[in-house]
Scaffold this motif. Structure first.
Motif, short mmCIF file in Angstrom:
data_model
loop_
_atom_site.label_atom_id
_atom_site.label_comp_id
_atom_site.label_asym_id
_atom_site.label_seq_id
_atom_site.Cartn_x
_atom_site.Cartn_y
_atom_site.Cartn_z
N GLY A 9 -1.27 -11.47 1.62
CA GLY A 9 -0.27 -10.90 2.51
C GLY A 9 -0.32 -11.68 3.81
O GLY A 9 -0.39 -12.92 3.81
N ASN A 10 -0.35 -10.98 4.94
CA ASN A 10 -0.34 -11.68 6.23
C ASN A 10 -1.75 -11.97 6.77
O ASN A 10 -1.91 -12.37 7.92
N LEU A 49 -1.51 -5.56 -3.08
CA LEU A 49 -0.60 -5.56 -1.94
C LEU A 49 0.84 -5.78 -2.38
O LEU A 49 1.77 -5.13 -1.89
N ALA A 53 3.94 -3.36 -1.87
CA ALA A 53 5.11 -3.87 -1.16
C ALA A 53 6.38 -3.70 -1.98
O ALA A 53 7.46 -3.45 -1.43
N ASN A 210 4.16 -5.87 4.30
CA ASN A 210 3.02 -6.74 4.07
C ASN A 210 2.70 -6.79 2.58
O ASN A 210 2.64 -5.76 1.91
N GLY A 211 2.52 -8.00 2.05
CA GLY A 211 2.29 -8.16 0.62
C GLY A 211 3.51 -8.67 -0.10
O GLY A 211 3.44 -8.98 -1.30
N SER A 214 2.14 -13.76 -0.90
CA SER A 214 0.76 -14.23 -0.76
C SER A 214 0.66 -15.64 -1.30
O SER A 214 1.45 -16.04 -2.18
#
Length: 508
Positions: A9-10, A49, A53, A210-211, A214
């Motif tokens: 993710g981030n 994630l 998401a 987020n997610g 990746s």
């Protein structure tokens, strides 16, 4: 700035101990940054994630996804020279190629943004109820397309931008509403990380969950196998070798819940040149195809690796001229020592076969990782007798087959494996005689080119980049153009639904 870490993710992450460095093939030495390969824990975290998401991202409006895709394009452009420098350092390709491929990547992202800015791409259909129909009433039925779920995309070795981290697979999957997990190609891990940083910035700026994206690093099979086997992954995109694509296809089909693998794999892209075309413009065709065979050091999936002709004195002259013109083009650097090694091995395997004649080969004394282009020839009978000659040689190599007549040429086409492209070089006065040839190619390829070259794949709705196996794992779909979004969605019907519960595009 390149960190050598994975994007979960981030979040940047480097939990593992295994590292690798990319290689500068022109200098034949390692680049300085070590890259941390993803652990099983990091892989599972990225997939989890993405799964979370997806619950939100699948409901994000098309206009919002369009903003996200356009923001990715903007952030990639903001990387500016840093991206171009790492691209050339990891590939040996010239700066002009890097700039051109970046432009294509931006165009793809903006094309998908435009596509999903409204709901027309979903092919929505509405069949209204007829309650008084006899003998039975008709229910109200409405159909649309919905995203599959988290998608794993394997970056390609030969296109670090257009077929990799933010390339066509990623752009189309994000456009459809599917989160993406990239398995970065180990040959350009730095390029992938930079592009991943642009995607993460764009996601944050446009409020994506987020997610939604990746980027995982890893050589060999461990990372890819773990991703495909994870039950929360719902589809796979791959560009590469037949062996790699088939291995992923087999993994995905053996899961408790099998998932689709959309793999674009090997192709030798047959080119048929008629006798009349050779009689009229042999030298022109030889020049055109010498450039096509050596373009990008032959490292394209659409490289013309097989040329089919009918034997004659003119044909022999053409082959000699093609060889002369091909080897006169200055040798170029290949993408990686492993790709150069594969080129040498596969070309040697072909030239060692009975009946093969080497017509021209560039000088052997070359710089490290530079390819010696080759033109070889064989009779139609020998080609039909030995399927090993059908093998793709990834690099500046082409095999010219001299058929004894048109019947043998058609037989050769019918006995080929599935291909991405087929090309016909012919004169206008013989168009009426080409029906059998066109029919044969239609059953073997995904795209037929007339009086052109297969290298160069236009990004547009009419492009079909795929073909019968082993060109791809599903010939109904394309890996290039806006229609490639159809890989990541499935149809769903709503019967007799309350209006307020229907998707907006299906509401009354």
């Amino acid at each position: 700035m390149i960190t050598g870490k994975n994007y979960i993710g981030n979040k940047l992450s480097a939990q593992g101990d295994i590292q690798h460095k990319t290689i500068n093939p022109k200098l034949n030495k390692e680049n300085p940054t070590p890259f941390f390969e993803a652990t099983i824990k990091e892989i599972d975290e990225a997939v989890q994630l993405a799964s979370e998401a997806f619950k939100k991202y699948r409901k994000v409006s098309g206009a919002q996804r369009a903003n996200f895709l356009n923001a990715i394009a903007d952030e990639i452009l903001n990387l500016d020279q840093e991206l171009i420098d790492i691209y050339t350092m990891e590939t040996g390709l010239p700066e002009g190629r890097a700039i051109g491929e970046r432009g294509r990547t931006i165009f793809q992202l903006r094309s998908f943004a435009e596509l999903v800015s409204n709901e027309d791409w979903r092919e929505n259909t509405i069949d209204e109820a007829i309650p008084d129909r006899k003998p039975l009433p008709k229910n109200d039925l409405r159909k649309t397309l919905i995203p599959l779920g988290p998608v794993v995309v394997f970056g390609a070795s030969n296109f670090p931008l257009a077929y990799s981290t933010a390339g066509g697979d990623t752009a189309s999957a994000l456009a459809s509403g599917c989160p993406v997990i990239i398995k970065a190609h180990e040959m350009h891990s730095g390029t992938s990380e930079l592009v991943a940083s642009a995607i993460i910035k764009a996601a944050e700026k446009t409020g994506m969950p987020n997610g939604v994206f990746s980027n995982l690093i890893g050589r060999g099979k461990i990372v890819g196998t773990a991703l495909v086997n994870n039950p929360k992954v719902k589809a796979v995109g791959f560009t590469g070798s037949i062996a790699g694509g088939r291995a992923l296809f087999n993994l995905a089909s053996q899961r408790e819940e099998p998932i689709p693998v959309f793999a674009e794999m090997g192709s030798i892209n047959p080119v048929i040149i008629t006798p009349k075309a050779l009689n009229k413009r042999s030298e022109e065709i030889a020049s055109t195809y010498a450039n096509s065979i050596t373009l990008g050091t032959g490292q394209f999936c659409t490289n013309p690796g097989l040329i089919l002709t009918i034997d004659s004195d003119k044909t022999v002259n053409f082959i000699n001229d093609l060889a002369k013109k091909t080897i006169a083009i200055e040798p170029q650097c290949m993408l990686h020592p492993n790709i150069k090694s594969g080129f040498d091995k596969n070309s040697t395997n072909i030239t060692a076969l009975s009946g093969i004649e080497v017509i021209g080969k560039a000088q052997d004394e070359l710089k490290n990782n530079y390819a010696a282009s080759q033109i070889v020839s064989v009779s139609g009978a020998d080609f039909l007798a030995n399927p090993k000659m059908h093998q793709e040689v990834f690099g500046p190599f082409s095999l010219v087959v001299k058929s004894k007549n048109e019947d043998e040429l058609i037989k050769i086409i019918n006995n080929l494996e599935g291909q991405l492209t087929g090309t016909i070089i012919a004169e206008e006065e013989e168009y009426s005689e080409l029906e059998n040839l066109v029919d044969a190619l239609e059953n073997r390829v995904g795209r037929i080119i007339f009086n052109g070259v297969p290298t160069g794949v236009e990004v547009c709705p009419s492009m079909q980049h795929g073909g019968p196996y082993p060109a791809s794992t599903d010939s109904r779909f394309t890996a290039v153009g806006t229609n490639s979004i159809k890989r990541w969605v499935r149809p769903i019907s709503y019967q007799s639904f309350p209006n307020t519960l229907l998707p907006k595009a299906l509401q009354r």
